[in-house]
Design a protein around this motif. Structure first.
Motif, PDB file in Angstrom:
ATOM      1  N   GLY A 412       0.784  -1.230   0.000  1.00 53.88           N
ATOM      2  CA  GLY A 412       0.000   0.000   0.000  1.00 53.88           C
ATOM      3  C   GLY A 412       0.807   1.266   0.000  1.00 53.88           C
ATOM      4  O   GLY A 412       1.509   1.584  -0.964  1.00 53.88           O
ATOM      5  N   LEU A 413       0.746   2.001   1.100  1.00 50.37           N
ATOM      6  CA  LEU A 413       1.346   3.333   1.144  1.00 50.37           C
ATOM      7  C   LEU A 413       2.869   3.321   1.143  1.00 50.37           C
ATOM      8  O   LEU A 413       3.485   4.376   1.014  1.00 50.37           O
ATOM      9  CB  LEU A 413       0.833   4.094   2.373  1.00 50.37           C
ATOM     10  N   HIS A 414       3.494   2.138   1.293  1.00 45.77           N
ATOM     11  CA  HIS A 414       4.951   2.042   1.217  1.00 45.77           C
ATOM     12  C   HIS A 414       5.439   1.641  -0.177  1.00 45.77           C
ATOM     13  O   HIS A 414       6.647   1.494  -0.386  1.00 45.77           O
ATOM     14  CB  HIS A 414       5.479   1.052   2.257  1.00 45.77           C
ATOM     15  N   GLU A 418       4.513   6.089  -3.379  1.00 49.41           N
ATOM     16  CA  GLU A 418       3.427   6.339  -2.445  1.00 49.41           C
ATOM     17  C   GLU A 418       3.931   7.153  -1.245  1.00 49.41           C
ATOM     18  O   GLU A 418       5.150   7.239  -1.006  1.00 49.41           O
ATOM     19  CB  GLU A 418       2.802   5.017  -1.983  1.00 49.41           C
ATOM     20  N   PRO A 419       3.030   7.746  -0.471  1.00 48.17           N
ATOM     21  CA  PRO A 419       3.442   8.730   0.546  1.00 48.17           C
ATOM     22  C   PRO A 419       4.435   8.241   1.589  1.00 48.17           C
ATOM     23  O   PRO A 419       5.242   9.019   2.093  1.00 48.17           O
ATOM     24  CB  PRO A 419       2.104   9.121   1.207  1.00 48.17           C
ATOM     25  N   ASN A 421       6.662   5.681   1.209  1.00 40.23           N
ATOM     26  CA  ASN A 421       7.808   4.946   0.666  1.00 40.23           C
ATOM     27  C   ASN A 421       9.132   5.456   1.233  1.00 40.23           C
ATOM     28  O   ASN A 421      10.089   4.699   1.401  1.00 40.23           O
ATOM     29  CB  ASN A 421       7.816   5.056  -0.862  1.00 40.23           C
ATOM     30  N   HIS A 445      -9.716  -1.024   1.779  1.00 43.39           N
ATOM     31  CA  HIS A 445      -9.423   0.404   1.909  1.00 43.39           C
ATOM     32  C   HIS A 445      -9.979   0.826   3.265  1.00 43.39           C
ATOM     33  O   HIS A 445     -11.188   0.977   3.442  1.00 43.39           O
ATOM     34  CB  HIS A 445     -10.084   1.179   0.774  1.00 43.39           C
ATOM     35  N   TRP A 520      -3.252  -2.089  -4.729  1.00 46.43           N
ATOM     36  CA  TRP A 520      -3.504  -0.709  -4.323  1.00 46.43           C
ATOM     37  C   TRP A 520      -3.356   0.261  -5.487  1.00 46.43           C
ATOM     38  O   TRP A 520      -4.147   1.185  -5.648  1.00 46.43           O
ATOM     39  CB  TRP A 520      -2.572  -0.350  -3.182  1.00 46.43           C
ATOM     40  N   ARG A 521      -2.343   0.075  -6.317  1.00 46.21           N
ATOM     41  CA  ARG A 521      -2.146   1.013  -7.431  1.00 46.21           C
ATOM     42  C   ARG A 521      -3.327   0.956  -8.401  1.00 46.21           C
ATOM     43  O   ARG A 521      -3.771   1.988  -8.909  1.00 46.21           O
ATOM     44  CB  ARG A 521      -0.835   0.701  -8.161  1.00 46.21           C
ATOM     45  N   ARG A 524      -6.165   2.829  -6.910  1.00 50.44           N
ATOM     46  CA  ARG A 524      -5.963   4.280  -7.000  1.00 50.44           C
ATOM     47  C   ARG A 524      -6.187   4.771  -8.429  1.00 50.44           C
ATOM     48  O   ARG A 524      -6.734   5.856  -8.650  1.00 50.44           O
ATOM     49  CB  ARG A 524      -4.545   4.619  -6.546  1.00 50.44           C
ATOM     50  N   THR A 530      -7.024   8.827  -1.101  1.00 51.13           N
ATOM     51  CA  THR A 530      -6.680   8.396   0.246  1.00 51.13           C
ATOM     52  C   THR A 530      -6.910   9.519   1.228  1.00 51.13           C
ATOM     53  O   THR A 530      -6.941  10.679   0.846  1.00 51.13           O
ATOM     54  CB  THR A 530      -5.199   7.980   0.303  1.00 51.13           C
TER      55      THR A 530
END
Length: 530
Positions: A412-414, A418-419, A421, A445, A520-521, A524, A530
């Protein structure tokens, strides 16, 4: 090759990248690649003292910049083999220094954080590999610039025999000693790239070819005594190394001292004197101070040093009668940016203590990780062999590397771009590639905006990325993960299991089930926010 992710990573690190190709230019490169080529589609970086057609060569000095019309031969060989040039990376100005702090474009930090220097002069190239932006990178190595940055970022660095990789199209530091070096996350990749890049270039008077085998069971030498400059952690890390015999490395270290304390500093003026005199204000004070020491040597000094170096070469030749490979710590200690600022000249010399002699004594060298110290600093060793022992040395180095990493699956966010990472990159993690889970997971989600991966009956296969994180960094990373997320075992579709992000099942109640997106991508891309 994810062009968008690479472009985002480059733009996020102006201290690492001096210039780069845009997304359209990168896509054009990708589209032209023959997938059957040996390096097809592999993105790479080039130190900004090596020519890449269409991008300025600055050597870390904006006023020195020029834009070449053609690639340096070593770059062209890689392009011809299908590799993709991403851009040009930061360096200690004019490749003078081993710290990575001597650049007007910024001073990159090691991927291990904590204010640790990246090492130089090939600072940007090493970081770009270690943070996963590119698969490999070209640097240069005159005094250790292809080995010190590798050590401080936990990757492999190959310093070939002088002339094995052409230096045509490279801004000289010490022309008679310069090498093009190769960085990669492992020795196998670095060796593969080196084999593609090398070969005689008829127009290059310094170009050489040759090969020298080593015995199937080479005799390993280690030094009788070493100075770790009070660094007990590095001393303990090197104590893991065992050899067949001990040797006196005093003659080697004396040869290394000639590089910055002898008249070889004046050789740097052979190519930079005119620019330095005409534009002294364009050169950083610390770089100028180093270069200007060259004015203090006479021709007689140069000949005396050459005579002494010949004696030291003779001693090194006798050493090869006793051993086939010499193993040394790459660096005796490590420094933070603030520590280098306190003594930029003296501590630079300390970093080069076990690297500076190699080119003067015509040796090949391969640097590999050697785990970590108790306080989380990277440790490293370098294997040295006689000229042209490169192939055999690389084979041996594969078995010496202690990469000591943990594979993490992120969903996900990693993910790259992404925010969160950056939390992986800050702890020295490097991207190993894309993968999919076994078909036993559902992706949600969560109300917090984050995705959650839950193992359950009736699940599906979910897209993930695999990242390699230094083992010593995992504990601190785990401490930053808040419930309902945690690290656990994630099953992949190839039957293996790795450590990865999981979500506690209770958190899925009332959350949006996005399993059908496949990842996740994809979710999105369909317009979710998010």
């Amino acid at each position: 090759m994810d062009v968008n992710a690479i472009v985002a990573a480059v733009r996020a690190r102006p201290d690492v990248w001096i210039s780069s190709f845009g997304p359209d230019e990168l896509r054009e490169q990708v589209e032209r690649v023959d997938t059957g080529l040996p390096l097809a589609g592999l993105p790479f970086a080039v130190k900004d003292n090596i020519d890449v057609a269409g991008l300025p060569t600055t050597a870390g000095c904006p006023d020195f910049a020029y834009t070449p019309e053609r690639n340096a031969p070593v770059v062209q060989r890689l392009v011809d083999a299908g590799a993709i040039v991403v851009g040009k990376t930061n360096l200690d100005q004019f490749a003078t220094g081993l710290t990575g702090t001597r650049s007007p474009y910024g001073a990159p930090e090691s991927v291990f954080g904590g204010g640790l220097i990246s090492g130089g002069s090939s600072s940007g190239s090493a970081v770009a590999v270690a943070d996963g932006t590119v698969v490999f990178a070209l640097g240069t190595d005159t005094a250790g610039s292809g080995r010190v940055p590798a050590a401080l970022n936990g990757i492999a660095g190959i310093k070939p025999t002088r002339g094995l990789l052409s230096t045509l199209g490279v801004v000289p530091a010490c022309r008679s000693l310069d090498c093009v070096s190769v960085f990669a996350r492992d020795v196998t990749t670095a060796d593969r790239v080196t084999r593609v890049a090398r070969g005689r270039v008829p127009e290059d008077p310094w170009s050489r070819e040759g090969t020298r085998p080593l015995p199937a069971e080479p005799r390993i030498g280690v030094p009788e005594t070493l100075d770790f400059f009070g660094d007990a952690g590095q001393e303990k890390a090197f104590a893991r190394v065992s050899g067949d015999t001990t040797v006196d490395v005093g003659p080697l270290l004396e040869a290394g001292d000639l590089l910055y304390r002898g008249p070889w500093v004046a050789e740097r003026l052979a190519d930079l004197d005119e620019f330095l005199r005409a534009r002294p204000e364009s050169v950083l004070p610390v770089t100028r101070a180093v270069l200007e020491t060259g004015y203090g040597f006479t021709a007689a000094d140069a000949f005396r040093a050459q005579h002494r170096l010949q004696q030291l070469k003779h001693a090194a030749d006798r050493m090869w009668e006793q051993i086939d490979v010499l193993v040394l710590p790459t660096v005796g200690t490590t420094f933070t940016h603030s520590e280098i600022a306190e003594d930029p000249i003296g501590r630079n010399l300390m970093l080069g203590r076990y690297t500076q002699f190699a080119n003067l004594l015509d040796m090949a060298a391969v640097t590999v990780p050697n785990g970590f110290t108790a306080d989380g600093r990277p440790a490293s060793v370098t294997l040295f062999g006689p000229a042209f022992s490169d192939d055999a040395l690389a084979r041996l180095a594969r078995s010496w590397a202690i990469y000591d990493t943990v594979t993490l699956a992120v969903a996900g966010l990693h993910l790259s771009g992404e925010p969160r990472n950056g939390e992986l990159l800050e702890r020295g993690a490097t991207l190993a590639g894309a993968a999919r889970t076994a078909p036993c997971y559902r992706l949600y989600h969560l109300p917090s905006g984050a995705p959650g991966l839950v193992r359950t009956a009736g699940g599906e296969s979910i897209e993930v990325e695999l990242w390699q994180m230094p083992a010593g960094q995992v504990g601190g990373f785990l401490a930053g993960i808040a419930a309902p997320l945690s690290l656990g075992r994630v099953a992949l579709d190839d039957g293996t299991e790795v450590t990865g992000f999981l979500c506690e099942a209770y958190a899925a109640a009332g959350a949006e089930d996005i399993t059908a997106s496949g990842g996740w991508r994809n979710h999105r891309a369909r317009g979710a926010t998010t």
